[in-house]
Design an enzyme around this catalytic site. Sequence first.
Site, mmCIF file in Angstrom:
data_model
loop_
_atom_site.group_PDB
_atom_site.id
_atom_site.type_symbol
_atom_site.label_atom_id
_atom_site.label_comp_id
_atom_site.label_asym_id
_atom_site.label_seq_id
_atom_site.Cartn_x
_atom_site.Cartn_y
_atom_site.Cartn_z
ATOM 1 N N TYR A 144 0.576 -1.075 -0.002
ATOM 2 C CA TYR A 144 0.042 -0.034 0.195
ATOM 3 C C TYR A 144 1.040 1.086 -0.013
ATOM 4 O O TYR A 144 1.813 1.190 0.752
ATOM 5 C CB TYR A 144 -0.825 0.007 1.268
ATOM 6 C CG TYR A 144 -1.814 1.141 1.278
ATOM 7 C CD1 TYR A 144 -2.866 1.379 0.681
ATOM 8 C CD2 TYR A 144 -1.630 2.335 2.294
ATOM 9 C CE1 TYR A 144 -4.004 2.264 1.015
ATOM 10 C CE2 TYR A 144 -2.392 3.321 2.550
ATOM 11 C CZ TYR A 144 -3.591 3.503 1.846
ATOM 12 O OH TYR A 144 -4.344 4.447 1.894
ATOM 13 N N ASP A 239 9.579 2.771 -0.654
ATOM 14 C CA ASP A 239 8.623 3.467 0.000
ATOM 15 C C ASP A 239 8.915 3.080 1.574
ATOM 16 O O ASP A 239 8.522 2.078 2.117
ATOM 17 C CB ASP A 239 7.059 3.035 -0.359
ATOM 18 C CG ASP A 239 6.176 3.510 0.679
ATOM 19 O OD1 ASP A 239 6.317 4.273 1.748
ATOM 20 O OD2 ASP A 239 4.874 3.372 0.223
ATOM 21 N N LYS A 267 5.324 9.488 8.300
ATOM 22 C CA LYS A 267 5.272 9.057 9.589
ATOM 23 C C LYS A 267 6.127 9.845 10.628
ATOM 24 O O LYS A 267 6.102 11.001 11.083
ATOM 25 C CB LYS A 267 5.093 7.739 9.634
ATOM 26 C CG LYS A 267 3.996 7.157 8.694
ATOM 27 C CD LYS A 267 3.643 5.597 9.210
ATOM 28 C CE LYS A 267 2.529 5.104 8.352
ATOM 29 N NZ LYS A 267 1.067 5.399 8.406
HETATM 30 N N1 HOZ Z 1 -4.004 3.172 6.185
HETATM 31 C C1 HOZ Z 1 -3.331 3.368 7.427
HETATM 32 C C2 HOZ Z 1 -2.254 2.501 7.953
HETATM 33 N N2 HOZ Z 1 -1.655 1.763 7.110
HETATM 34 C C3 HOZ Z 1 -4.288 3.836 8.300
HETATM 35 C C4 HOZ Z 1 -4.049 5.146 8.894
HETATM 36 C C5 HOZ Z 1 -5.400 5.393 9.813
HETATM 37 O O1 HOZ Z 1 -6.403 5.211 9.768
HETATM 38 O O2 HOZ Z 1 -4.962 6.498 10.438
#
Ligand code: HOZ
Length: 432
Positions: A144, A239, A267
């Site tokens: 992802y 990534d 992050k």
């Molecule tokens: N897709 C995010 C984790 N891989 C989730 C982020 C969120 O919901 O804060």
Amino acid sequence: MNTLKSKQLFEQAQKSIVGGVNSPVRAFKSVGGHPIFMRSAKGAYLYDEDKNRYIDLINSWGPMLLGHANDAVIEAVQAVLKDSFSFGAPTSAEVEIAELIKSMMPNIEMLRMVNSGTEATMAAIRVARGFTKKDKIIKFEGCYHGHADSFLIAAGSGAATMGIPDSQGVTSKTAQDTLTVPYNDLGALEAILITNAGMVAAIILEPVVGNMGCVLPKEGYLQGVRALCDEHNVLLIFDEVMTGFRLAKGGAQALFGVKPDLTTLGKIIGGGLPVGAYGGRTDIMSMVAPLGPVYQAGTLSGNPVAMASGLATLKQIKASTAIIEKANHNAQQIADGMRIINSKLGLNYTINRIGSMFTLFFTDRPVHNFNDAKSSDTKLFAAYFHEMLKRGVYLAPSQYESLFVSMAIQDADIQHILEAHEDSMSLIQDQN
Ligand code: HOZ
């Protein structure tokens, strides 16, 4: 545990916010029940609206390596607040953070700050396409890279959790330019490169995957991907939104000694505020406006408050190896402790861990790719998730996510987590 206020807030939220949440996985849809509305956090602990305390094993999905509300970060943010929240003009903090990132990440020569990991990956593939004059990209099933159109093909994380790995709204023309192959399979990657010879701009991957749960590269895999990129004249994008500054000061690329052409970050780089970055080789990054013809911009990019938070976080990580080591030690104690308890209970579930990232998969199968991850019993995961929550341990509400451990966790917390794990596992095994 009383979570009535959270329940009421969720009911209220659904009347004005889509699905009651601002990011889908938070809705607890795949585990059932209602999300927990948080009010504050300090160190290893989260406190919800009903004043319950949880040991946090998500840490805002990665950013809070230092733990919550780190004193030095608070001080740095407070210090800049009085000077303005945003200028839309360059600041010295942006120069400082760029130099700091370059000093930590081994393969970043030039970079650009953005506001999220999604922006970073979206821009990185545009630059790769502009530089190579080719259209196609290769991504891996279950990886992802944020929610830009090109990446919502066989996507992991929330897209997988919600059962929409190929999102509607992405045009078929865009989807055609994203090729997918299984992770950890060099043969499949080579085959698709041969079939699409001369058409692939870049391969993008999470060097350690966090978005189908935590999945490690097999021995030599990343080196093999690099070699295939060189052989087929394709750019390699790492990534490192999750792994950057966490697995090592220089991310997974430093840990595995593999050199990507471009890197995306997010992050930890913002210490909890919305920050991303992309960077890499000077010749490639020189394609970006105002130097070159690839356009990318942002009103809030390099925002002074976000830069202060990122700087205060990264400076601490750079100054002391103890931070990453402590987070790694915590994760190791938790994961190893869970393995021992599982085997005592006669369970052979796979636990993948590297550094301070780990996932307990409810499957006996070793997990090397998305198909393996999908063999997990997600109903059992949901039952386990709620038992852990009741016992004050906050896990990601999806099987297809990595946990992120902070340095703030102490021995007593680890003890608590392992007792909660043993009780929860025993209970759900009895019920199933
Ligand atoms: N897709 C995010 C984790 N891989 C989730 C982020 C969120 O919901 O804060």
